[in-house]
Design an enzyme around this catalytic site. Sequence first.
Site, PDB file in Angstrom:
ATOM      1  N   CYS A 177     -19.214  -1.870   0.466  1.00  0.00           N
ATOM      2  CA  CYS A 177     -18.451  -0.803   1.015  1.00  0.00           C
ATOM      3  C   CYS A 177     -19.207  -0.118   2.083  1.00  0.00           C
ATOM      4  O   CYS A 177     -20.324   0.072   2.012  1.00  0.00           O
ATOM      5  CB  CYS A 177     -18.259   0.038  -0.233  1.00  0.00           C
TER       6      CYS A 177
ATOM      7  N   ARG B  12       0.921  -1.276  -0.199  1.00  0.00           N
ATOM      8  CA  ARG B  12       0.074  -0.096  -0.055  1.00  0.00           C
ATOM      9  C   ARG B  12       0.855   1.072  -0.015  1.00  0.00           C
ATOM     10  O   ARG B  12       0.486   2.156  -0.702  1.00  0.00           O
ATOM     11  CB  ARG B  12      -1.123  -0.011   1.154  1.00  0.00           C
TER      12      ARG B  12
ATOM     13  N   HIS C 122     -16.315   4.028  -4.916  1.00  0.00           N
ATOM     14  CA  HIS C 122     -15.392   4.804  -4.637  1.00  0.00           C
ATOM     15  C   HIS C 122     -15.544   6.075  -5.678  1.00  0.00           C
ATOM     16  O   HIS C 122     -14.614   6.979  -5.960  1.00  0.00           O
ATOM     17  CB  HIS C 122     -14.175   4.541  -4.483  1.00  0.00           C
TER      18      HIS C 122
ATOM     19  N   ASN D 179     -10.635  -4.349  -1.500  1.00  0.00           N
ATOM     20  CA  ASN D 179     -10.494  -3.267  -2.642  1.00  0.00           C
ATOM     21  C   ASN D 179      -9.624  -3.667  -3.841  1.00  0.00           C
ATOM     22  O   ASN D 179      -8.560  -4.422  -3.579  1.00  0.00           O
ATOM     23  CB  ASN D 179      -9.982  -1.838  -2.011  1.00  0.00           C
TER      24      ASN D 179
ATOM     25  N   TYR E  16     -14.050  10.367  -2.136  1.00  0.00           N
ATOM     26  CA  TYR E  16     -12.945  10.055  -3.125  1.00  0.00           C
ATOM     27  C   TYR E  16     -13.300  10.785  -4.387  1.00  0.00           C
ATOM     28  O   TYR E  16     -12.272  10.918  -5.047  1.00  0.00           O
ATOM     29  CB  TYR E  16     -13.341   8.501  -3.431  1.00  0.00           C
TER      30      TYR E  16
END
Length: 419
Positions: free
Chosen positions: A164, A90, A194, A144, A241
């Site tokens: 989500c 990440r 998102h 995700n 987002y």
Amino acid sequence: MKLAVVGGGSTYTPELIDGFARLREELPVTEIALIDPDESRRELVAGVSRRMLAHAGHPARVVATSSVAEGVAGARAVLFQLRVGGQAAREVDETLPLECGCVGQETTGAGGLAKALRTVPVVLELAETVRRHAPDAWIVDFTNPVGIVTRALLDAGHRAIGLCNVAIGVQRRFAARLGVDPARLSLGHVGLNHLTWVRSVHLDGADVLPSILAEHAEELADGLGLRAGLLRRLGVIPSYYLRYFYAHDAVVREQRAKPSRAAEVAAMEARLLKMYADPAVVEKPELLGERGGAFYSEAAVALIASLLGDRGDTQIVNLRNRGTLPFLGDEAVIEAPARITASGAEPLPVPPVEPLFAGLIANVSAYETLALDAALHGGADRVRDALLAHPLIGQDEIAERLTGLLLEAGRAHLPWAVR
């Protein structure tokens, strides 16, 4: 009733356990299998999960295992909440795109593509194990990028629904603001995972969004990192987002000036795991609220209860478009209200989507199709095409450079990228 959690060693898991304990009447679970290859994390999380259930007087037993086949056998629902590559991957997803002047985010833009490339093949392999050992189980995907991963699962014929926590979070915060039971509120929430907009907030059937915007636009905009004037002009509440699109350059400047979210989360996880190791900890730590995933447990419990109980209620999930948004193909995966029954999720009609939003949805949906193709089949050209299609990238030289950077950084998880 047995449930299984793939990625059960996640620091998220006690959020789920807390929901199972509080909502036992809604979902009477008798066994929870936590599946994770990391023995240390798995055992710490299993330990605190057992203590939490015992403290709440819940009779369910917790089984911890590294065997996916053993863990999912006999399960009625299997939750996927894994992170391939952990926080180290990440960190790369969030920092590498910044070298090219692009937003660094783990689900959006180049970082989201990198995550999809290494995640989709793993998820599909896990899903095949579920198909063999729990053929009637529903797969609830919280992994995700949810839209792309759910599309991969559905294309492969799995009984899957994407989930989500953004929509339920918005609903709960509005309910608290209005001082009403969340059950009285329904959201006109539509888009892709998102990439969504709340276009109405119905309280007992009446749309109160105009009054919310009139009275609280400044506060809402501040929480989203956007200008209040934008919210008033659009007459909607974008997902946070959308800031990556509506304020791209400002976000890039901010991200370059401070530590990554991955670094923050890694430090938080270390603290949480120490707490989970403490035998005195028998409730969900307050720190977990900062980890992300708020209301995830409520959303998961509601979805599983409706799938197994054939309740026919309305929930916001990730599912096939099936004509809901006429400017997308039926096979696309959208995030929208759906009727949940034992047969799965059936999208409900939504009002026509304004061109300003429809254009971005169509653009990102096309990118997701290309991203899935790259994740399934590999190849630098497919990666480059996906990057070129993404509205946050879309330039040939940047797409070319990012392709090389992503493949070099992801070699450990992308066998086809090794030259």
